[in-house]
Design an enzyme around this catalytic site. Structure first.
Site, short mmCIF file in Angstrom:
data_model
loop_
_atom_site.label_atom_id
_atom_site.label_comp_id
_atom_site.label_asym_id
_atom_site.label_seq_id
_atom_site.Cartn_x
_atom_site.Cartn_y
_atom_site.Cartn_z
N ASP A 1 0.82 -1.18 0.19
CA ASP A 1 -0.06 0.00 0.13
C ASP A 1 0.88 1.13 0.06
O ASP A 1 1.41 1.61 1.13
CB ASP A 1 -0.83 0.03 1.25
CG ASP A 1 -2.12 1.26 1.12
OD1 ASP A 1 -2.09 2.05 0.50
OD2 ASP A 1 -2.80 1.03 2.30
N HIS B 1 -8.14 0.22 -9.02
CA HIS B 1 -7.53 1.33 -7.99
C HIS B 1 -6.31 2.05 -8.32
O HIS B 1 -6.15 3.24 -8.31
CB HIS B 1 -7.70 0.83 -6.54
CG HIS B 1 -7.36 1.72 -5.48
ND1 HIS B 1 -8.27 2.59 -5.09
CD2 HIS B 1 -6.19 2.12 -4.73
CE1 HIS B 1 -7.78 3.40 -4.14
NE2 HIS B 1 -6.48 3.13 -4.05
#
Length: 440
Positions: free
Chosen positions: A252, A348
């Site tokens: 992330d 995303h």
């Protein structure tokens, strides 16, 4: 959860991924003990401290002494971040193992004078604790045995602070409330606030010690509006530095702007001159804070391939689905044998790319959180999203608007709290944070 990576941690030793070196402790013989045993000096010291005299067999079973290989202070504990500087700490440092985000509202009747006194107390406490010292008054001793552990404390002002203190003319336009987003399900009691404090450290007790000191310093001037507690992987836990993983198991933050990039300061910090922001915000930044629930039960039902299509990156190593390594630029036009895009149009990572958002960039520095199990039996867990930018209207807002229109990840997350805070530049020697605003 934009597709951007964090700068490497500055914790000495831990950043390299090597095991911390041991150093002799008080009362411990410098001569190395035999394998699996204890030095005579350590054994006698331990026996004296406990009031027991154990035979060699008793000592070997660990009843009275800690293992001989234990280090008294690791490089993680020894890491120190400076309080005074051009920018406040806790922005460009690497992710920390433990964090607390806490918002305060000024008490009824408290105004500019009380706020100035509070920021003065907080700054003094931050300087001392970040140096590994005790708080000036009524220290709780929670962190007595630890080093600074790369502790940082960061302070900011919410939109409502300026009306509470009569400083409306000094409120930046960039601090206007964030627009509503279709994915928002916000709890207003856990959003916004007059004052905001971010605490981070590589040791949980050191972070908690700072949290209690900040709460006690608030005294009668301010009351807690909300508090959120988070965590990350401990520096040095992996064999080499790498992008952190979130609770979905994904790397992330792969494309975070880096301090080494020529336009980093321009993207993240308010310039000292030539800005529409008031002068007191020079070298400061804006923090967007979002509590994002991850619907883990639903996410974990997906196959790894399905998860990768939602994100647009391989789960194992963070590389784009178009090929290469984590650092390889994503090929948005690449197709498979059937002519379908390899990186789905609603992935995303595709949607959040700066080059797909007019260059919009933000420095993500989040914490994961887990607050137990809800009454409906599902995990209350996710991401305490914190991102930094010179202008949220050009950083966070356009990216979130685009995510709102078709991000594949949106059905697996829920935005439950939100805040935007103006974080002034760092305090110079002899100053407190916000002094140029409150005494200007």
């Amino acid at each position: 959860m934009a597709d951007q990576s964090h700068p490497k941690a500055r914790t000495p030793g831990a950043a390299s991924g090597e095991s911390p070196g041991a150093s002799p402790a008080d009362g411990v013989c410098e001569q190395a003990p035999s394998a699996g045993g204890l030095s005579r000096r350590r054994l006698l010291s331990t026996a004296g401290a406990t009031g027991l005299v154990l035979g060699a067999a008793g000592a070997a079973t660990g009843y009275a002494a800690r293992p001989a290989e234990a280090a008294p202070l690791s490089s993680v504990g020894a890491g120190q971040v400076m309080f005074h500087g051009k920018h406040q700490p806790g922005i460009t440092q690497g992710l920390q193992a433990r964090g607390h985000l806490i918002a305060f509202d000024l008490a009824a009747g408290a105004g500019r004078r009380e706020a100035a006194a509070l920021l003065r107390r907080w700054s003094q406490t931050a300087r001392r604790l970040m140096a590994g010292e005790a708080a000036a008054h009524d220290d709780t001793d929670v962190a007595r045995d630890a080093g600074p552990s790369s502790l940082t404390l960061t302070f900011g002002f919410g939109h409502s602070f300026f009306s509470r203190t009569g400083l409306e003319k000094q409120r930046p336009v960039s601090l206007d409330p964030l627009p509503d987003f279709s994915s928002d399900q916000l709890d207003r009691t856990r959003s916004d606030g007059d004052l905001w404090v971010q605490i981070g450290a590589d040791d949980a007790l050191v972070a908690f010690h700072a949290l209690r000191a900040v709460q006690k310093d608030a005294g009668a001037a301010a009351r807690v509006r909300w508090q959120m507690n988070g965590f990350n992987r401990t520096p040095g836990a992996t064999a080499h530095p790498m992008t952190a993983r979130n609770l979905m198991g994904q790397r992330d933050g792969t494309r975070n702007p880096k301090p080494s990039e020529a336009d980093f300061d321009q993207r993240i910090f308010v310039p000292a001159s030539g800005s529409a922001d008031p002068a007191w915000m020079a070298n400061g930044s804006y923090a967007v804070v979002r509590r994002i629930r991850m619907l883990l039960d639903d996410w974990e039902k997906l196959s790894v391939t399905a998860q990768e299509n939602v994100i647009g990156r391989r789960k194992a190593d963070g590389a784009p689905l178009s090929g290469g390594t984590e650092a390889t630029a994503m090929d948005l036009e690449k197709t498979d044998a059937e002519g379908s895009l390899v990186v789905p149009v609603n992935a995303h990572a595709r949607i959040t790319r700066p080059d797909q958002n007019g260059g919009a960039a933000m420095l993500r520095r989040p914490f994961s959180y887990h607050d137990g199990i809800d009454s409906d039996g599902v995990p209350d867990a996710g991401l305490l999203f914190v991102c930094w930018q010179a202008d949220p209207l050009r950083g966070f807002v356009p990216v979130q608007r685009k995510l709102d229109r078709g991000d594949a990840l949106s059905q697996y997350i829920r935005h439950e709290a939100s805040g935007l805070f103006a974080v002034p530049g760092g305090a110079a020697e002899g100053e407190y944070v916000g002094q140029r605003l409150l005494e200007g």
